[in-house]
Design a protein around this motif. Structure first.
Motif, mmCIF file in Angstrom:
data_model
loop_
_atom_site.group_PDB
_atom_site.id
_atom_site.type_symbol
_atom_site.label_atom_id
_atom_site.label_comp_id
_atom_site.label_asym_id
_atom_site.label_seq_id
_atom_site.Cartn_x
_atom_site.Cartn_y
_atom_site.Cartn_z
ATOM 1 N N PRO A 125 44.005 46.476 36.991
ATOM 2 C CA PRO A 125 43.854 45.836 35.674
ATOM 3 C C PRO A 125 42.845 44.697 35.655
ATOM 4 C CG PRO A 125 46.160 46.283 36.102
ATOM 5 C CD PRO A 125 45.429 46.626 37.374
ATOM 6 N N GLU A 126 42.770 43.914 36.735
ATOM 7 C CA GLU A 126 41.802 42.808 36.773
ATOM 8 C C GLU A 126 40.373 43.332 36.697
ATOM 9 O OE1 GLU A 126 45.578 41.415 38.634
ATOM 10 O OE2 GLU A 126 44.339 43.232 38.772
ATOM 11 N N GLU A 127 40.117 44.467 37.351
ATOM 12 C CA GLU A 127 38.785 45.064 37.299
ATOM 13 C C GLU A 127 38.504 45.633 35.915
ATOM 14 O OE1 GLU A 127 35.128 46.912 37.740
ATOM 15 O OE2 GLU A 127 36.040 45.170 38.672
ATOM 16 N N GLN A 128 39.506 46.228 35.299
ATOM 17 C CA GLN A 128 39.318 46.743 33.948
ATOM 18 C C GLN A 128 38.954 45.617 32.981
ATOM 19 O OE1 GLN A 128 43.093 48.822 33.478
ATOM 20 N NE2 GLN A 128 42.130 50.780 33.931
ATOM 21 N N GLN A 129 39.574 44.463 33.145
ATOM 22 C CA GLN A 129 39.236 43.314 32.306
ATOM 23 C C GLN A 129 37.841 42.798 32.622
ATOM 24 O OE1 GLN A 129 40.957 42.088 29.627
ATOM 25 N NE2 GLN A 129 39.021 40.983 29.334
ATOM 26 N N ARG A 130 37.444 42.834 33.900
ATOM 27 C CA ARG A 130 36.103 42.382 34.271
ATOM 28 C C ARG A 130 35.041 43.209 33.555
ATOM 29 N NH1 ARG A 130 31.774 43.565 37.077
ATOM 30 N NH2 ARG A 130 32.635 45.583 37.698
ATOM 31 N N GLN B 189 32.187 41.768 31.308
ATOM 32 C CA GLN B 189 30.799 42.048 31.663
ATOM 33 C C GLN B 189 29.997 42.500 30.457
ATOM 34 O OE1 GLN B 189 29.205 44.557 35.252
ATOM 35 N NE2 GLN B 189 29.655 46.010 33.633
ATOM 36 N N ALA B 190 30.609 43.338 29.622
ATOM 37 C CA ALA B 190 29.910 43.819 28.432
ATOM 38 C C ALA B 190 29.496 42.660 27.540
ATOM 39 C CB ALA B 190 30.799 44.797 27.667
ATOM 40 N N GLY C 126 32.097 37.403 40.289
ATOM 41 C CA GLY C 126 33.121 38.380 39.932
ATOM 42 C C GLY C 126 32.702 39.799 40.265
ATOM 43 N N LEU C 127 31.438 40.118 40.020
ATOM 44 C CA LEU C 127 30.919 41.446 40.345
ATOM 45 C C LEU C 127 31.028 41.719 41.839
ATOM 46 C CD1 LEU C 127 29.320 44.029 39.550
ATOM 47 C CD2 LEU C 127 27.230 42.693 39.939
ATOM 48 N N MET C 128 30.606 40.765 42.644
ATOM 49 C CA MET C 128 30.651 40.934 44.097
ATOM 50 C C MET C 128 32.101 41.030 44.588
ATOM 51 S SD MET C 128 27.477 40.999 45.265
ATOM 52 C CE MET C 128 27.196 42.044 43.814
ATOM 53 N N ALA D 259 32.430 32.834 51.837
ATOM 54 C CA ALA D 259 31.077 32.306 52.031
ATOM 55 C C ALA D 259 30.156 32.750 50.897
ATOM 56 C CB ALA D 259 30.526 32.765 53.379
ATOM 57 N N MET D 260 30.307 34.004 50.440
ATOM 58 C CA MET D 260 29.521 34.488 49.306
ATOM 59 C C MET D 260 29.797 33.656 48.061
ATOM 60 S SD MET D 260 30.190 36.329 46.287
ATOM 61 C CE MET D 260 31.651 37.284 46.631
#
Length: 264
Positions: free
Chosen positions: A10-15, A19-20, A215-217, A237-238
């Motif tokens: 779900p967290e990725e679906q919200q991302r 993003q859009a 967030g993408l990474m 570190a990223m």
């Protein structure tokens, strides 16, 4: 199958929805589906781009195709406002079986995840009317440049792209898409670049994009750790390096994606 390195939680679906909103002003200035009535969106996911298309082009009816039922289930929630303007089809885009034809096609951030994605371009063609409008937006990850040079972000980004390739995806598909469309028999192919070249002249945009990039990474982090490509320390570190870029007086953050229009 799709080499989707970001996962389906779900967290990725919200991302994807977020993003859009962040990238919308970069993606849509050129895209024109004026006069079109039926659009096929391949790799529609949770409907993040579909929502924008519906609002920009109120005459469009859209068929959303995705291989993940969980993504389509989320899309149905996100696009409930559209009522009968949207249909949902759960299929592998390389083996399309559709019951109508379309005068337009939209694919955004999808071909990068599909092994042998040229097959998708061939599978779509039988379902298109002559002179159908097609718009593609895809990644060109090799274009990424940042300053100051930071080892943590460099290591992570190399691993991120390696991970996508290991899944059968192509993090530079945008650079190759013109040739793929030409070989698939499309015509009137035009290529454009979009993206960002940010520094401290536009500090707020720089901070916004570095946070988006974080967030993408991170969205691929669990898979990369499981695959043994990075550690939890590398992930942290990223994140730290992206925060440093946002604050550095000599910061530069550059990335270009590729957009292509074509027809049949």
């Amino acid at each position: 199958m799709t080499a989707y390195l970001h996962g389906f939680i779900p967290e990725e679906q919200q991302r994807l929805m977020d993003q859009a909103g962040v990238l919308g002003s970069l993606i849509y200035p050129r895209i024109d589906f004026a006069g079109c009535k039926k659009l096929l969106e391949v790799g529609s996911g949770v409907g993040a781009q579909t929502e924008t298309l519906l609002r920009l082009f109120p005459d469009l009816e859209i068929t959303c195709v995705d291989y993940s039922q969980s993504q389509l289930d989320r899309a149905k929630q996100n696009l409930a406002f559209a009522c009968d303007r949207v249909k949902f089809v759960c299929q592998d885009a390389k083996e399309l079986v559709l019951d109508e034809k379309y005068d337009s096609v939209f694919i955004c951030w999808a071909l990068e995840h599909i092994p042998n994605s040229h097959v998708v371009l061939e599978a779509v063609k039988p379902y298109l009317f002559p002179n159908a409008k097609l718009w593609f937006t895809e990644v060109f990850n090799s274009s990424f440049y940042f300053n100051p040079p930071l080892a943590g972000l460099s290591k992570y980004y190399l691993a991120y792209n390696e991970f996508q390739r290991s899944l059968g995806g192509n993090p530079d598909i945008g650079a190759n898409l013109g040739n793929l469309l030409l070989r698939a028999g499309y015509t009137q192919i035009e290529l454009f670049h979009g993206g960002f070249h940010l520094d401290q002249r536009n500090a707020e945009d720089l901070r916004k994009i570095t946070q988006y990039w974080k967030g993408l990474m991170k969205s691929a982090g669990v898979g990369m750790i499981t695959a043994g490509l990075i550690s939890e320390v590398d992930l942290l570190a990223m994140e730290k390096d992206l925060d440093l870029i946002a604050e550095d007086e000599n910061a530069v953050f550059f990335y270009h994606f590729v957009q292509i229009s074509a027809t049949v």
